[in-house]
Write a protein that holds these residues in place. Structure first.
Motif, PDB file in Angstrom:
ATOM      1  N   ASP A 158      14.353  26.334  -8.058  1.00 54.12           N
ATOM      2  CA  ASP A 158      14.022  27.203  -9.190  1.00 54.12           C
ATOM      3  C   ASP A 158      12.601  26.970  -9.705  1.00 54.12           C
ATOM      4  O   ASP A 158      11.846  27.892  -9.946  1.00 54.12           O
ATOM      5  CB  ASP A 158      14.998  26.969 -10.344  1.00 54.12           C
ATOM      6  CG  ASP A 158      16.400  27.402  -9.980  1.00 54.12           C
ATOM      7  OD1 ASP A 158      16.544  28.319  -9.145  1.00 54.12           O
ATOM      8  OD2 ASP A 158      17.360  26.806 -10.510  1.00 54.12           O
ATOM      9  N   GLU A 159      12.271  25.698  -9.893  1.00 56.28           N
ATOM     10  CA  GLU A 159      10.961  25.389 -10.488  1.00 56.28           C
ATOM     11  C   GLU A 159      10.500  24.037  -9.957  1.00 56.28           C
ATOM     12  O   GLU A 159      11.206  23.032 -10.096  1.00 56.28           O
ATOM     13  CB  GLU A 159      11.089  25.333 -12.020  1.00 56.28           C
ATOM     14  CG  GLU A 159       9.764  25.183 -12.708  1.00 56.28           C
ATOM     15  CD  GLU A 159       9.932  25.087 -14.236  1.00 56.28           C
ATOM     16  OE1 GLU A 159      11.035  25.395 -14.737  1.00 56.28           O
ATOM     17  OE2 GLU A 159       8.979  24.684 -14.881  1.00 56.28           O
TER      18      GLU A 159
ATOM     19  N   GLU B 275       9.295  27.960  -4.677  1.00 52.32           N
ATOM     20  CA  GLU B 275      10.378  28.463  -5.531  1.00 52.32           C
ATOM     21  C   GLU B 275      11.141  29.526  -4.768  1.00 52.32           C
ATOM     22  O   GLU B 275      10.554  30.307  -4.010  1.00 52.32           O
ATOM     23  CB  GLU B 275       9.811  28.959  -6.849  1.00 52.32           C
ATOM     24  CG  GLU B 275       9.443  27.761  -7.731  1.00 52.32           C
ATOM     25  CD  GLU B 275       8.515  28.075  -8.884  1.00 52.32           C
ATOM     26  OE1 GLU B 275       8.294  29.256  -9.153  1.00 52.32           O
ATOM     27  OE2 GLU B 275       8.005  27.118  -9.494  1.00 52.32           O
ATOM     28  N   GLU B 276      12.462  29.519  -4.941  1.00 54.41           N
ATOM     29  CA  GLU B 276      13.413  30.412  -4.252  1.00 54.41           C
ATOM     30  C   GLU B 276      13.733  29.966  -2.829  1.00 54.41           C
ATOM     31  O   GLU B 276      14.521  30.606  -2.135  1.00 54.41           O
ATOM     32  CB  GLU B 276      12.938  31.873  -4.275  1.00 54.41           C
ATOM     33  CG  GLU B 276      12.893  32.426  -5.690  1.00 54.41           C
ATOM     34  CD  GLU B 276      12.383  33.860  -5.735  1.00 54.41           C
ATOM     35  OE1 GLU B 276      12.427  34.557  -4.706  1.00 54.41           O
ATOM     36  OE2 GLU B 276      11.948  34.265  -6.819  1.00 54.41           O
TER      37      GLU B 276
ATOM     38  N   THR C 161      12.095  18.404  -9.980  1.00 52.60           N
ATOM     39  CA  THR C 161      12.209  19.790  -9.519  1.00 52.60           C
ATOM     40  C   THR C 161      13.598  20.345  -9.871  1.00 52.60           C
ATOM     41  O   THR C 161      14.616  19.695  -9.647  1.00 52.60           O
ATOM     42  CB  THR C 161      11.954  19.837  -7.997  1.00 52.60           C
ATOM     43  OG1 THR C 161      10.577  19.509  -7.791  1.00 52.60           O
ATOM     44  CG2 THR C 161      12.273  21.184  -7.394  1.00 52.60           C
TER      45      THR C 161
END
Lengths: 365, 268
Positions: free
Chosen positions: A51-52, A71-72, A122
């Motif tokens: 996500d981040e 991300e993703e 993370t």
């Protein structure tokens, strides 16, 4: 309990980044994704979405290559407890809600604490646990080495312990392995405690140890908060596996500092301590060396040399030598044939003396 | 070489070979205890005969034969380090010829030996013992200028690592560490005199004067002994009012007796 099953496309899994901690899992099988109100357990594999990005912007793959994360991205990591005084403390959460990547080797956990100097961990969102085609969740324990009841062969056993994380233990282990290999000595090596990390494992492989294991091979993603019996299982399993290869020397790294709970617990297991011929202690400074040597000596553990980060400083070396009354070897010097031959001779001499005073120590277990 | 041993007399013998080696022998006037051979090695003043004179009283008291090799400067300029390389000017090999001659001449066993070395002689002695640990029963080193440390990370003669000049060195440190060793330093021998080796390499690792260097070497030997789990007997004692001059050590009345007490205490 609400459990949902979802078939997983091979292509999707192939595109996901599989962390180092999953290295023993056979990927040539049919997987399902398990969701719902599940309670994860340490060692369960989880497919998660990044996500981040935070502290860990790279993930160690099964090959130990540190792959960049985006991300993703979808990643396959393992639920586990994490103990890292220089980074994070994390525990296995009791749900599949968003959590954190707390180790580069691929450990998903609920973040409890973090060191002031590191970024936050993370953020990841678990998409579900990995299950086999019958619906059973996949845990590292399903792909572990066989349990062992005893260790038959008795090579020389050298343990490297330290004051803390980042005190120079892994470098010392790798250099010790290299030094022995340079003498033509057959070396097996293992990391018995800590958190699954490819860099530590690869350092031993690169130095020439064969075989090399860590607790992941015994089915554990980390050893934080494990029971004494788990530590004994790791000792017996990895000990037997290494010994069966009939090396001349086994080099073992014990993670973190002696005051870390599981490390202290390991050093209270007679099956482990009776097996050891010598301990090399890695310290950050002379005071730490003194404390560590005293701690080990008080438990009658055969500490016989000091190394580690402190050896970068000649004055710290001198302090440690004076206060501990033991040889201090520069971490890099351990890879030299000349130094290594004396470490080996010392180990062998101590082992022979021990055998004379205690002849019945052929088997552990 | 023929020469009838005469009690109460200092004999000077010469061994011809690649390099001529002389040595002095004193045989006690009264009884001789064949187990008590006292070997003493001079410093850079090369006063081997003076060494004999300094220990005659103890030799008589203990019934000990004294043997004092003389390493001439022209033949053995680096006798302290045993030679300038593994193949050149090897003073230890010359000393072995002395032992052989003593053995044949006096019919006494060549080892184990009870040995004393002063200054450069102390340097020679501890290195000889490292190379031949089985031959040395006990030793006393007085005021060596610097040492070979039992450190495999440093090259010989600073440590025990092989070099181009000294290839394939292999020391049995576990045997060396079992030699009871007394290191004597004058309590005023903390001066950086002209004879002291003051290279940076030695200053930074071994210390700035003979007292510091003795302390560090003794501690290093004890530390390695602990690593091997061997009970070592390496100790240091100070000689009151002694500087670095040999005479200032002899001026301390118990000096010679202290050496004999340590070397032969196990035989009393």
């Amino acid at each position: 309990m609400d459990i949902q099953f979802e078939p997983l496309q091979k292509r999707r899994l192939d595109q996901a980044k599989w962390a180092y901690t999953t290295r023993r899992i056979n990927r040539d099988q049919n997987f399902q994704l398990l969701g719902g109100t599940l309670i994860p357990k340490a060692g369960d594999l989880v497919l998660a979405r990044v996500d981040e990005l935070g502290q860990h912007q790279r993930l160690e793959l099964v090959t130990s290559r540190r792959a960049s994360l985006y991300e993703e991205d979808e990643i396959v990591v393992v639920y586990g407890n994490r103990y890292a005084p220089d980074q994070f403390e994390g525990i296995v959460p009791d749900h599949l809600e968003p959590c954190r990547l707390v180790a580069a080797g691929g450990v998903a956990a609920r973040l409890l604490n973090r060191h002031d100097r590191v970024k936050t961990a993370t953020r990841i969102t678990p998409l579900g646990l990995l299950a086999d085609d019958k619906g059973y969740r996949i845990n590292l324990s399903s792909a572990r080495l066989p349990k062992a009841e005893q260790i038959d062969h008795k090579p020389l056993v050298l343990v490297v312990a330290g004051t803390s994380m980042n005190s120079g233990k892994t470098t010392a282990c790798a250099n010790l392995v290299k030094g022995f290999v340079r003498q033509g000595i057959k070396v097996a090596a293992a990391k018995f405690t800590g958190t699954g990390a490819g860099a530590d494992y690869r350092a031993l492989v690169d130095a020439g140890a064969d075989p090399v294991f860590d607790f992941v091979d015994a089915g554990y993603v980390s050893t934080y908060r494990v029971h004494r019996d788990v530590l004994l299982d790791i000792v017996m399993t990895l000990g037997a596996e290494m010994s069966s290869n009939k090396p001349d020397v086994i080099v073992i790294e014990v993670a973190d500092g002696l005051l870390q709970r599981e490390t202290a617990r390991l050093f209270a297991i007679p099956e482990f301590t009776d097996w050891i011929d010598g301990v090399v202690f890695a310290a950050n400074d002379a005071l730490g060396a003194q404390a560590g040597v005293s701690w080990l000596s008080a438990r009658q553990l055969p500490v016989f040399a000091i190394t580690g980060v402190l050896t970068a400083s000649p004055l710290a070396q001198r302090e440690a030598h004076d206060i501990c009354g033991l040889p201090v070897y520069h971490t890099n010097a351990l890879a030299q044939k000349s130094v290594s031959s004396y470490v080996y001779s010392c180990l062998k001499f101590r082992s022979q003396k021990q055998s004379i005073s205690n002849p019945v120590r052929e088997e552990v277990g | 070489m023929t020469d009838t041993p005469q009690p109460g007399k200092i004999h000077c013998r010469t061994i011809e070979g690649m390099s001529q080696t002389n040595y002095f022998v004193y045989i006690p006037s009264e009884t001789t205890d064949q187990r008590r051979i006292f070997y003493t090695v001079h410093g850079i003043s090369r006063n081997a005969e003076e060494h004999i004179h300094g220990f005659i009283a103890q030799a008589e008291r203990y019934g000990a034969i004294i043997v004092a090799p003389l390493f001439l400067k022209e033949n053995f300029p680096h006798y302290q380090q045993l030679g300038s390389s593994a193949t050149l000017e090897r003073a230890d090999m010359a000393f072995d010829h002395v032992l052989q001659d003593v053995h044949e001449w006096l019919k006494i066993p060549p080892s184990p030996m009870h040995m004393f070395g002063f200054s450069g002689g102390g340097q020679f002695l501890h290195r000889y013992a490292m190379f031949n640990p089985k031959r040395v029963a006990r030793m006393v080193l007085a005021a060596p200028g610097w040492y070979t440390f039992p450190d495999p990370g440093q090259k010989y003669p600073y440590g025990i690592k092989s070099t181009l000049e000294w290839p394939n060195l292999k020391f049995s440190m576990e045997k060396f560490l079992q030699i009871p060793t007394l290191v004597l330093t004058g309590d005023e021998d903390d001066q950086r005199d002209k004879d002291l080796n003051k290279t940076r390499k030695i200053d930074c690792f071994q210390g700035l004067n003979r007292i510091e260097r003795a302390e560090r070497w003794t501690a290093a030997a004890r530390a390695l002994g602990r690593a091997y789990n061997i009970p070592t007997d390496f100790k240091m004692e100070s000689i009151p009012n002694a500087s670095h001059a040999y005479e200032s050590y002899l001026a301390h009345p118990p000096f010679a007796q202290q050496i004999f007490d340590f070397l032969f205490e196990a035989q009393n």
